[in-house]
Design a protein around this motif. Sequence first.
Motif, PDB file in Angstrom:
ATOM      1  N   ILE A   1      -4.538  14.337  73.647  1.00 29.50           N
ATOM      2  CA  ILE A   1      -5.391  14.614  72.495  1.00 29.50           C
ATOM      3  C   ILE A   1      -6.729  13.908  72.657  1.00 29.50           C
ATOM      4  N   THR A   2      -7.754  14.487  72.042  1.00 34.45           N
ATOM      5  CA  THR A   2      -9.051  13.811  72.073  1.00 34.45           C
ATOM      6  C   THR A   2      -9.014  12.651  71.089  1.00 34.45           C
ATOM      7  N   LYS A   3      -9.966  11.770  71.196  1.00 33.30           N
ATOM      8  CA  LYS A   3      -9.988  10.599  70.327  1.00 33.30           C
ATOM      9  C   LYS A   3     -10.108  10.973  68.863  1.00 33.30           C
ATOM     10  N   THR A   4     -10.745  12.074  68.548  1.00 31.53           N
ATOM     11  CA  THR A   4     -10.932  12.446  67.149  1.00 31.53           C
ATOM     12  C   THR A   4      -9.716  13.154  66.559  1.00 31.53           C
ATOM     13  N   GLU A   5      -8.832  13.675  67.385  1.00 34.07           N
ATOM     14  CA  GLU A   5      -7.679  14.409  66.868  1.00 34.07           C
ATOM     15  C   GLU A   5      -6.680  13.509  66.150  1.00 34.07           C
ATOM     16  N   GLY A   6      -6.737  12.230  66.374  1.00 33.08           N
ATOM     17  CA  GLY A   6      -5.814  11.306  65.726  1.00 33.08           C
ATOM     18  C   GLY A   6      -6.265  10.899  64.334  1.00 33.08           C
ATOM     19  N   PHE A   7      -7.382  11.471  63.867  1.00 33.05           N
ATOM     20  CA  PHE A   7      -7.927  11.116  62.567  1.00 33.05           C
ATOM     21  C   PHE A   7      -7.996  12.342  61.669  1.00 33.05           C
ATOM     22  N   THR A   8      -8.099  12.113  60.377  1.00 33.11           N
ATOM     23  CA  THR A   8      -8.141  13.232  59.431  1.00 33.11           C
ATOM     24  C   THR A   8      -9.473  13.969  59.541  1.00 33.11           C
TER      25      THR A   8
END
Length: 110
Positions: free
Chosen positions: A3-10
């Motif tokens: 996953i990209t770094k931003t996919e782990g955030f809302t």
Amino acid sequence: MGITKTEGFTDSQNELAVLTKALGHPARIAIIEYIIRVNSCICGDIVNELPLAQPTVSQHLKELKNAGLIKGSVEGSSICYCIDENGFEKVKGFFKTIYNHIEKKKTDCC
């Protein structure tokens, strides 16, 4: 593939990060302040107000527009820019949440 770094955030966290990142440059703050002061403007007017070349100002305007902090409408061969209230409502909501937390918890902090 990871996953990209931003996919782990809302979505909300990612959107707010884009908005605040766009505000993270003094030229963009100056552009926002100028737009507020004149209530609308044309790119050439902004160039006359800042110590930057026209292509640099255009790039900063593009970043602010892509983030949703300003909007622009074509008027002849120029673009008239104004504040996009929706983007700033999101920023305001985030900082209001922080401020409310600070007001409630004036003690017991490191």
